[in-house]
Scaffold this active site. Structure first.
Site, PDB file in Angstrom:
ATOM      1  N   THR A  38      17.963  48.118  36.268  1.00  0.00           N
ATOM      2  CA  THR A  38      16.813  47.954  35.380  1.00  0.00           C
ATOM      3  C   THR A  38      16.995  46.762  34.435  1.00  0.00           C
ATOM      4  O   THR A  38      16.052  45.992  34.246  1.00  0.00           O
ATOM      5  CB  THR A  38      16.531  49.255  34.608  1.00  0.00           C
ATOM      6  OG1 THR A  38      16.273  50.300  35.565  1.00  0.00           O
ATOM      7  CG2 THR A  38      15.333  49.117  33.692  1.00  0.00           C
TER       8      THR A  38
ATOM      9  N   MET B  88      11.487  39.916  34.835  1.00  0.00           N
ATOM     10  CA  MET B  88      10.128  40.022  34.298  1.00  0.00           C
ATOM     11  C   MET B  88       9.966  39.122  33.073  1.00  0.00           C
ATOM     12  O   MET B  88       8.961  38.411  32.937  1.00  0.00           O
ATOM     13  CB  MET B  88       9.801  41.484  33.986  1.00  0.00           C
ATOM     14  CG  MET B  88       9.775  42.352  35.242  1.00  0.00           C
ATOM     15  SD  MET B  88       9.610  44.112  34.899  1.00  0.00           S
ATOM     16  CE  MET B  88       7.879  44.322  35.232  1.00  0.00           C
ATOM     17  N   GLU B  89      10.954  39.140  32.184  1.00  0.00           N
ATOM     18  CA  GLU B  89      10.897  38.266  31.010  1.00  0.00           C
ATOM     19  C   GLU B  89      10.918  36.800  31.417  1.00  0.00           C
ATOM     20  O   GLU B  89      10.226  35.971  30.820  1.00  0.00           O
ATOM     21  CB  GLU B  89      12.081  38.538  30.072  1.00  0.00           C
ATOM     22  CG  GLU B  89      11.861  39.679  29.135  1.00  0.00           C
ATOM     23  CD  GLU B  89      12.788  39.602  27.947  1.00  0.00           C
ATOM     24  OE1 GLU B  89      12.457  38.881  26.976  1.00  0.00           O
ATOM     25  OE2 GLU B  89      13.842  40.256  27.991  1.00  0.00           O
TER      26      GLU B  89
ATOM     27  N   HIS C 291      10.149  51.462  35.568  1.00  0.00           N
ATOM     28  CA  HIS C 291      10.858  51.126  36.807  1.00  0.00           C
ATOM     29  C   HIS C 291      10.634  52.287  37.769  1.00  0.00           C
ATOM     30  O   HIS C 291      11.242  53.338  37.633  1.00  0.00           O
ATOM     31  CB  HIS C 291      12.342  50.916  36.502  1.00  0.00           C
ATOM     32  CG  HIS C 291      13.104  50.284  37.609  1.00  0.00           C
ATOM     33  ND1 HIS C 291      14.381  49.819  37.425  1.00  0.00           N
ATOM     34  CD2 HIS C 291      12.806  50.034  38.907  1.00  0.00           C
ATOM     35  CE1 HIS C 291      14.834  49.303  38.565  1.00  0.00           C
ATOM     36  NE2 HIS C 291      13.889  49.434  39.480  1.00  0.00           N
TER      37      HIS C 291
END
Length: 129
Positions: free
Chosen positions: A35, A42-43, A69
């Site tokens: 995760t 994603m960032e 997630h």
């Protein structure tokens, strides 16, 4: 800022390597996408998109991310992350992000980034570039 003249979506693919596993990152003991690595991907997509909204000498910093997630992705697979700019409020940029793999949706997130002066930000921390 005129959002209509700038890209509001960015899609990027990431290959899941052993260094991205839960076992390697210490967030679990399985050989699947961790995760924390997923959140970093994603960032990263949002940060790259945010560059369209900064001026010379400015950058963005992440201040909040909430994610769900939903399923595991094995090492060796590729995930596709799509960041979409949902709003601009002053210096705050908000993104809706979705990560998918060949099996479907891996995760969804909401992420906030703030536009800051790179020099002032680093000076406040006593860091010289």
């Amino acid at each position: 800022m005129n959002m209509e003249r700038k890209a509001t979506t960015l899609t990027k693919q990431y290959l899941i390597e052993p260094k991205h596993s839960a076992a390697e990152m210490g967030s679990g003991d399985m050989p699947v996408l961790a995760t924390p690595a997923l959140i970093a991907f994603m960032e990263n997509a949002a940060m790259l998109l945010a560059r369209n909204y900064t001026e010379e000498g400015s950058t963005t910093v992440g201040t909040m991310i909430t994610t769900d997630h939903q399923h595991a992705t094995p090492i060796g697979e590729t995930i596709t992350v799509t960041a979409q700019l949902s709003s601009i409020e002053g210096r705050k940029l908000t993104f809706a992000i979705e990560a998918t793999d060949q099996a479907g949706v891996v995760a969804q997130a909401t992420h906030e980034r703030f536009i800051v002066s790179r020099q002032r930000f680093l000076e406040r921390l006593g860091i010289k570039e």
